[in-house]
Design an enzyme around this catalytic site. Sequence first.
Site, PDB file in Angstrom:
ATOM      1  N   LEU A 173      -3.757 -16.736 -32.404  1.00 47.66           N
ATOM      2  CA  LEU A 173      -3.208 -17.740 -31.489  1.00 47.66           C
ATOM      3  C   LEU A 173      -4.229 -18.160 -30.432  1.00 47.66           C
ATOM      4  O   LEU A 173      -4.313 -19.330 -30.075  1.00 47.66           O
ATOM      5  CB  LEU A 173      -1.950 -17.193 -30.796  1.00 47.66           C
ATOM      6  N   GLY A 190     -12.670 -14.289 -25.863  1.00 51.50           N
ATOM      7  CA  GLY A 190     -13.984 -13.664 -25.836  1.00 51.50           C
ATOM      8  C   GLY A 190     -14.063 -12.524 -26.831  1.00 51.50           C
ATOM      9  O   GLY A 190     -13.171 -12.299 -27.641  1.00 51.50           O
ATOM     10  N   GLY A 191     -15.147 -11.748 -26.765  1.00 51.95           N
ATOM     11  CA  GLY A 191     -15.433 -10.762 -27.789  1.00 51.95           C
ATOM     12  C   GLY A 191     -14.617  -9.498 -27.719  1.00 51.95           C
ATOM     13  O   GLY A 191     -14.818  -8.614 -28.539  1.00 51.95           O
ATOM     14  N   PHE A 192     -13.703  -9.355 -26.717  1.00 48.48           N
ATOM     15  CA  PHE A 192     -12.948  -8.115 -26.669  1.00 48.48           C
ATOM     16  C   PHE A 192     -11.444  -8.334 -26.600  1.00 48.48           C
ATOM     17  O   PHE A 192     -10.685  -7.384 -26.483  1.00 48.48           O
ATOM     18  CB  PHE A 192     -13.392  -7.250 -25.469  1.00 48.48           C
ATOM     19  N   THR A 218      -5.237 -12.836 -29.241  1.00 49.45           N
ATOM     20  CA  THR A 218      -3.778 -12.863 -29.340  1.00 49.45           C
ATOM     21  C   THR A 218      -3.410 -13.388 -30.719  1.00 49.45           C
ATOM     22  O   THR A 218      -3.963 -14.389 -31.176  1.00 49.45           O
ATOM     23  CB  THR A 218      -3.163 -13.760 -28.243  1.00 49.45           C
ATOM     24  N   LYS A 257      -1.000  -8.864 -28.579  1.00 52.87           N
ATOM     25  CA  LYS A 257      -2.205  -8.977 -27.748  1.00 52.87           C
ATOM     26  C   LYS A 257      -3.096  -7.772 -28.032  1.00 52.87           C
ATOM     27  O   LYS A 257      -2.633  -6.631 -28.038  1.00 52.87           O
ATOM     28  CB  LYS A 257      -1.827  -9.047 -26.272  1.00 52.87           C
ATOM     29  N   ASP A 312       0.541 -15.420 -11.308  1.00 57.05           N
ATOM     30  CA  ASP A 312      -0.102 -16.549 -11.989  1.00 57.05           C
ATOM     31  C   ASP A 312       0.938 -17.531 -12.521  1.00 57.05           C
ATOM     32  O   ASP A 312       0.905 -17.922 -13.685  1.00 57.05           O
ATOM     33  CB  ASP A 312      -0.995 -16.045 -13.126  1.00 57.05           C
TER      34      ASP A 312
END
Length: 662
Positions: free
Chosen positions: A42, A46-48, A51, A67, A165
């Site tokens: 989804l 980034g590389g770590f 989702t 996730k 957020d």
Amino acid sequence: MICCLNPDCSQPINPDHNKFCQSCRTPLIPLLINRFQVLRVLSNEGGFRRTYLAEDSQKLNEPCVIKQLALKQSGTYALKKATELFIEEAKRLQDLGEHQQIPTLFAYFEDNGFLYLVQQFIKGDNLLDELEQKGKYNEIQIRELLLDLLPLLKFIHERQVIHRDIKPQNIMRRAIDGKLVLIDFGASKQLTITVHTQIGTQIGSYGYSPLEQIQGGEAYPASDLFALGATCFHLLTGVNPFNLWTINGLSWVNNWRENSPVSVSQDLGKVLDKLLKIEIQERYQSADQVIKDIQIPPIVYLPPGGNQIYQNQISGNSPTTINRRGFIYGGLFLGGVTVAFIGQSLFSGKQNQTLIPENTITPENTPTPENTITPITPGNTPTPIINNLKTFKFEVVSTNATGNIINRRNESATYFTEDLGNGVTLEMVEIPGGTFIMGSPENEAERYSNEGPQHQVTVPAFFMAKYELTQAQYQAIMGSNPSQFKGNNRPVERVSWNDAVTFCQRLSQKTGKNYRLPSEAEWEYACRAGTTTPFYFGESITADLVNYNGNSTYGSAPKGQNRQQTTDVGSFPPNAFGLYDMHGNVWEWCLDDYIDNYSDAPKDGSALTGRSSYNMLRGGSWFFLPRFCRSASRHVFPWDVRDYVILGSQFGFRVVCVVGRT
């Protein structure tokens, strides 16, 4: 197809028969922890972190979101902080339980060097997408949004959780019922800001975040309210606060009207002014304060005995003054709150909805109400006399804090039997009148603030169904059975409040008696049956006594069976009035509209109506935790929703009747 779980893989989709990813050669996992089938990516942060969309094989392949966070790149401050926030999100979702406006947490685990968090998939659009597709909101839609989200913020703030957020991207409109759902309680965007800037605990999104978050990384309930105000500004004006922040910094809130291409009414403007104060001390401090300042939009009324719907137009005409017990709803369900306008659809695309369910059968020569349902309420029909009362005997048990039975005693109650036809009957138990203390004390474990303040209520005598209404009984009157878990002697479920009221009307018509839903006060009085403990058994319950989610506990009671479905009515011991399943099995509709506390509640046992498009549910269900089964626990849902698969299969009811006796 099998999706590769390597977050660095550029082409993760593989054929089912592959054992290794055809792109990166990583071993493929058909079912993660032998449960979740990952379908596709989804998003990629980034590389770590990634989702995924997946299906839960233990829940009939229900869609879910997974996730993923890699732990292999340990040692960096950024990853350490990301891991902390990831774990915090799982804990928040677990602590917030099964609130209908927060995605449910399915699982949280570590596997092969990755952390995984699995939660409910919310099908629908976020509000930013909705803004782009349908254009700016009008003021009524903004008010509806506030009235939908503020009770949710109150809920999470009371549990010491700050979202930090809130913005249009993190608010979803659930497709199945239009309800707003708040997502990302640890949120990928939050992690991205933290990781890329490495600024301590600064979490949020510029333009939506208040001063205390930007400068010091601190967050309070008032911080979420600021972000909610910025969200309303964005949806109302179409102007992105981030763009204003990049030019003017946080000072954009001082002259937000100058950046608005639309005019805002004085009343709503004052609310936005206070939500968007830079200094936290000048801002709203709680969701309750905002709710009190919002003027509820106009509502349509139908005077008792009248045939004409009186419309209070948006131009500002005063609402028609009526008897509150003669109130009915008309109009649309928009964002969770009713705004009744004949023939209008503000943004949901729905026309006026007929409140009589389409799958029911109208008795011959009985006119179907047009877009209205008038609940039968105390005092609006004559009281018939009944003289064929019978007596039944039963055993009542009491429990201690560990849920163990510490006492057994024999009781008896009187009842009459209603013949519904075709061999189907309905047993109505006599509930003696009396006075009790409604609500929960402040020291009751796992209580909610809407269960108070405690107050004394005097309830006149009435009759209540011995059991939750069964599928056979519903079928006998309505000619249909909407239930997910089939069984003649199981409770009917997947019924809306409207369905339940319609049943009462038709049963009254068939029998000549006054059948209706119980008021909240009647329900709690009947449930307690003279007790003051959290449950009518005592201090706690176990899954041997009640059908609820036995994976969770209350007090010192142990875990037990989680049946994951309804059970036949009468499968567990009754209370002292001879009523069965008042705790668990299915939520039971009450006549009342929702109010968030009892400060204005009736003290005569009557129902409170005319307040909202939400109606009350009581008693808990097979799906919910034991704390929701308490005698004082209150649940709320829109009156016209029945078909949400998980929630709908928990909604049932039982009827009450007021008759005289010889």
